[in-house]
Motif scaffolding. Structure first.
Motif, PDB file in Angstrom:
ATOM      1  N   ASN A 183      11.568   3.004   8.765  1.00 11.10           N
ATOM      2  CA  ASN A 183      11.797   3.158   7.257  1.00 11.10           C
ATOM      3  C   ASN A 183      10.449   3.016   6.536  1.00 11.10           C
ATOM      4  O   ASN A 183      10.517   3.475   5.324  1.00 11.10           O
ATOM      5  N   ASP A 184       9.440   2.763   6.938  1.00  9.41           N
ATOM      6  CA  ASP A 184       8.122   2.907   6.314  1.00  9.41           C
ATOM      7  C   ASP A 184       7.084   2.688   7.269  1.00  9.41           C
ATOM      8  O   ASP A 184       7.304   2.411   8.518  1.00  9.41           O
ATOM      9  N   PHE A 185       5.861   2.996   6.851  1.00  5.08           N
ATOM     10  CA  PHE A 185       4.709   2.896   7.628  1.00  5.08           C
ATOM     11  C   PHE A 185       3.442   2.433   6.755  1.00  5.08           C
ATOM     12  O   PHE A 185       3.364   2.565   5.631  1.00  5.08           O
ATOM     13  N   ILE A 186       2.598   1.690   7.503  1.00  4.17           N
ATOM     14  CA  ILE A 186       1.383   1.213   7.136  1.00  4.17           C
ATOM     15  C   ILE A 186       0.220   1.692   7.927  1.00  4.17           C
ATOM     16  O   ILE A 186       0.169   1.429   8.980  1.00  4.17           O
ATOM     17  N   THR A 187      -0.848   2.190   7.389  1.00  3.32           N
ATOM     18  CA  THR A 187      -2.070   2.598   8.042  1.00  3.32           C
ATOM     19  C   THR A 187      -3.046   1.476   8.346  1.00  3.32           C
ATOM     20  O   THR A 187      -3.343   0.824   7.408  1.00  3.32           O
ATOM     21  N   LYS A 188      -3.632   1.219   9.653  1.00  6.76           N
ATOM     22  CA  LYS A 188      -4.637   0.500   9.851  1.00  6.76           C
ATOM     23  C   LYS A 188      -5.702   0.846   9.661  1.00  6.76           C
ATOM     24  O   LYS A 188      -6.116   2.064   9.901  1.00  6.76           O
ATOM     25  N   PRO A 189      -6.751   0.050   9.071  1.00  8.78           N
ATOM     26  CA  PRO A 189      -6.561  -1.186   8.752  1.00  8.78           C
ATOM     27  C   PRO A 189      -5.774  -1.432   7.257  1.00  8.78           C
ATOM     28  O   PRO A 189      -6.119  -0.682   6.658  1.00  8.78           O
ATOM     29  N   PHE A 190      -5.166  -2.450   7.269  1.00 12.96           N
ATOM     30  CA  PHE A 190      -4.421  -2.856   5.990  1.00 12.96           C
ATOM     31  C   PHE A 190      -4.844  -4.352   5.669  1.00 12.96           C
ATOM     32  O   PHE A 190      -5.369  -5.084   6.358  1.00 12.96           O
ATOM     33  N   SER A 191      -4.550  -4.705   4.621  1.00 14.52           N
ATOM     34  CA  SER A 191      -4.815  -6.052   4.226  1.00 14.52           C
ATOM     35  C   SER A 191      -3.550  -6.883   4.213  1.00 14.52           C
ATOM     36  O   SER A 191      -2.356  -6.135   4.007  1.00 14.52           O
ATOM     37  N   PRO A 192      -3.309  -8.142   4.764  1.00 13.78           N
ATOM     38  CA  PRO A 192      -2.402  -8.780   4.904  1.00 13.78           C
ATOM     39  C   PRO A 192      -1.129  -8.838   3.694  1.00 13.78           C
ATOM     40  O   PRO A 192      -0.130  -8.917   3.645  1.00 13.78           O
ATOM     41  N   ALA A 193      -2.045  -8.942   2.391  1.00 18.56           N
ATOM     42  CA  ALA A 193      -1.334  -8.827   1.071  1.00 18.56           C
ATOM     43  C   ALA A 193      -0.468  -7.610   1.041  1.00 18.56           C
ATOM     44  O   ALA A 193       0.558  -7.784   0.449  1.00 18.56           O
ATOM     45  N   GLU A 194      -1.064  -6.579   1.364  1.00 21.71           N
ATOM     46  CA  GLU A 194      -0.427  -5.172   1.210  1.00 21.71           C
ATOM     47  C   GLU A 194       0.856  -5.119   1.906  1.00 21.71           C
ATOM     48  O   GLU A 194       1.969  -4.782   1.613  1.00 21.71           O
ATOM     49  N   LEU A 195       0.859  -5.631   3.341  1.00 23.24           N
ATOM     50  CA  LEU A 195       1.896  -5.591   4.121  1.00 23.24           C
ATOM     51  C   LEU A 195       3.127  -6.579   3.756  1.00 23.24           C
ATOM     52  O   LEU A 195       4.016  -6.284   3.866  1.00 23.24           O
ATOM     53  N   ALA A 196       2.648  -7.672   3.195  1.00 29.80           N
ATOM     54  CA  ALA A 196       3.552  -8.874   2.623  1.00 29.80           C
ATOM     55  C   ALA A 196       4.298  -7.970   1.398  1.00 29.80           C
ATOM     56  O   ALA A 196       5.629  -8.163   1.219  1.00 29.80           O
ATOM     57  N   VAL A 197       3.686  -7.385   0.447  1.00 31.10           N
ATOM     58  CA  VAL A 197       4.312  -6.608  -0.462  1.00 31.10           C
ATOM     59  C   VAL A 197       5.364  -5.558  -0.024  1.00 31.10           C
ATOM     60  O   VAL A 197       6.633  -5.615  -0.442  1.00 31.10           O
ATOM     61  N   ARG A 198       5.024  -4.872   1.205  1.00 30.28           N
ATOM     62  CA  ARG A 198       6.037  -4.079   1.721  1.00 30.28           C
ATOM     63  C   ARG A 198       7.215  -4.461   2.336  1.00 30.28           C
ATOM     64  O   ARG A 198       8.291  -3.968   2.118  1.00 30.28           O
ATOM     65  N   VAL A 199       6.843  -5.646   2.827  1.00 27.82           N
ATOM     66  CA  VAL A 199       7.822  -6.362   3.561  1.00 27.82           C
ATOM     67  C   VAL A 199       8.985  -6.983   2.631  1.00 27.82           C
ATOM     68  O   VAL A 199      10.035  -6.908   2.759  1.00 27.82           O
ATOM     69  N   LYS A 200       8.483  -7.449   1.526  1.00 34.47           N
ATOM     70  CA  LYS A 200       9.462  -8.111   0.502  1.00 34.47           C
ATOM     71  C   LYS A 200      10.092  -6.884  -0.153  1.00 34.47           C
ATOM     72  O   LYS A 200      11.248  -7.296  -0.413  1.00 34.47           O
ATOM     73  N   ARG A 201       9.448  -5.882  -0.593  1.00 34.83           N
ATOM     74  CA  ARG A 201      10.362  -4.547  -0.898  1.00 34.83           C
ATOM     75  C   ARG A 201      11.334  -4.169   0.029  1.00 34.83           C
ATOM     76  O   ARG A 201      12.617  -3.973  -0.544  1.00 34.83           O
ATOM     77  N   ILE A 202      11.193  -4.231   1.215  1.00 37.84           N
ATOM     78  CA  ILE A 202      12.235  -3.752   2.258  1.00 37.84           C
ATOM     79  C   ILE A 202      13.116  -4.867   2.359  1.00 37.84           C
ATOM     80  O   ILE A 202      14.349  -4.446   2.488  1.00 37.84           O
ATOM     81  N   LEU A 203      12.841  -6.127   2.523  1.00 39.71           N
ATOM     82  CA  LEU A 203      13.749  -7.070   2.636  1.00 39.71           C
ATOM     83  C   LEU A 203      14.688  -7.312   1.267  1.00 39.71           C
ATOM     84  O   LEU A 203      15.805  -7.702   1.161  1.00 39.71           O
ATOM     85  N   LYS A 204      14.198  -7.005   0.202  1.00 39.94           N
ATOM     86  CA  LYS A 204      14.855  -6.792  -1.139  1.00 39.94           C
ATOM     87  C   LYS A 204      15.914  -6.024  -1.139  1.00 39.94           C
ATOM     88  O   LYS A 204      17.244  -6.115  -1.529  1.00 39.94           O
ATOM     89  N   ASN A 205      15.644  -4.928  -0.470  1.00 41.74           N
ATOM     90  CA  ASN A 205      16.703  -3.814  -0.599  1.00 41.74           C
ATOM     91  C   ASN A 205      17.778  -3.932   0.556  1.00 41.74           C
ATOM     92  O   ASN A 205      18.565  -3.112   0.521  1.00 41.74           O
TER      93      ASN A 205
END
Lengths: 120, 130
Positions: A98-120
């Motif tokens: 459903n989505d991807f994130i490129t390493k390295p990433f910040s934990p905050a960025e991942l948290a935003v993506r997780v929230k968005r996906i869980l909201k949907n």
């Protein structure tokens, strides 16, 4: 909410787990290889799976395929990929990521993506 | 006169400035900081072991895979010299440059790895005492 993180880098898993727990996003499980990830997925019903591509025993692509084709589950899946693996990421989307994130990433960025996906 | 062993011990205890932004990852949580430091030390040790395995088995793949797996650790360490040596070593191994720059890079890699581990352990101790 139950979230599964699959990656063979324990430091990364720990970091993600800490951040998601800190954000109260739910109960966070971990798997350090593709085989234990599949076992956990058989045992538990997850609301989100975050997986690396390169893991021992079964790759992230095999894991996505297992969830979509074998279990026929529509659990949202976020792929963690290294730079330069664009073809693999495309392949991951084709088989159901459903989505991807490129390493390295910040934990905050991942948290935003997780929230968005869980909201949907 | 310092003995060879004393010189080695001094060298092994050499500290290195850590560029890790711990707060970005730990948000001030000292218990998690110690957990993270322990895992970072483990990863640096794995890098060192993987280079040794790569050399003994004449396989560039082992070191390359360890570096790929520990990409986030290298990013977090944010150490330009260390990242540079890792890249050089990967190139040396692929090009079978065993008698050339590889020896020099491997020696420096071992020194910097040890300095990083020593500094991380010191950071752990400070965090435990806080």
């Amino acid at each position: 909410m139950k979230i599964l993180i699959c990656d063979d880098d324990e430091a990364l898993v720990s970091m993600i787990r800490f951040k998601l727990s800190r954000e109260n996003l739910g109960e966070v499980f971990k798997a350090l290889d593709g085989r234990s990830a599949q076992e956990l997925i058989r045992q538990e019903s997850f609301d989100l799976i975050i997986t690396d591509i390169h893991m021992p025993f079964h790759s992230g692509l095999e894991l996505i395929s297992f969830v979509r084709r074998e279990l026929k589950a529509n659990t949202p899946i976020i792929v963690l990929s290294a730079e330069g693996l664009e073809d693999t990421v495309l392949q991951a989307f084709e088989i159901g990521a459903n989505d991807f994130i490129t390493k390295p990433f910040s934990p905050a960025e991942l948290a935003v993506r997780v929230k968005r996906i869980l909201k949907n | 006169m310092p003995t060879k062993e004393m010189a080695l011990a001094t060298k092994q205890q050499k500290l290195r400035t850590l560029n890790i932004d711990f707060d970005q990852y730990t948000e001030g949580d000292l218990a998690f900081k110690r957990e993270l430091i322990t895992l970072l030390v483990k990863n640096v040790r794995e890098f060192v072991q993987s280079l040794s395995d790569s050399l003994s088995k004449n396989s560039s793949q082992i070191f390359a895979e360890a570096c790929h797996k520990g990409k986030i650790t290298l990013h977090m360490l944010n150490d330009d010299e260390y990242n540079g040596i890792v890249r050089e070593l990967q190139g040396d191994l692929v090009n079978n440059n065993f008698d050339g720059s590889l020896k020099r890079h491997a020696r420096r890699f071992a020194e910097v790895s040890e300095e990083i581990v020593t500094s991380l352990n010191e950071e752990f101790a400070k965090s435990a005492a806080a």
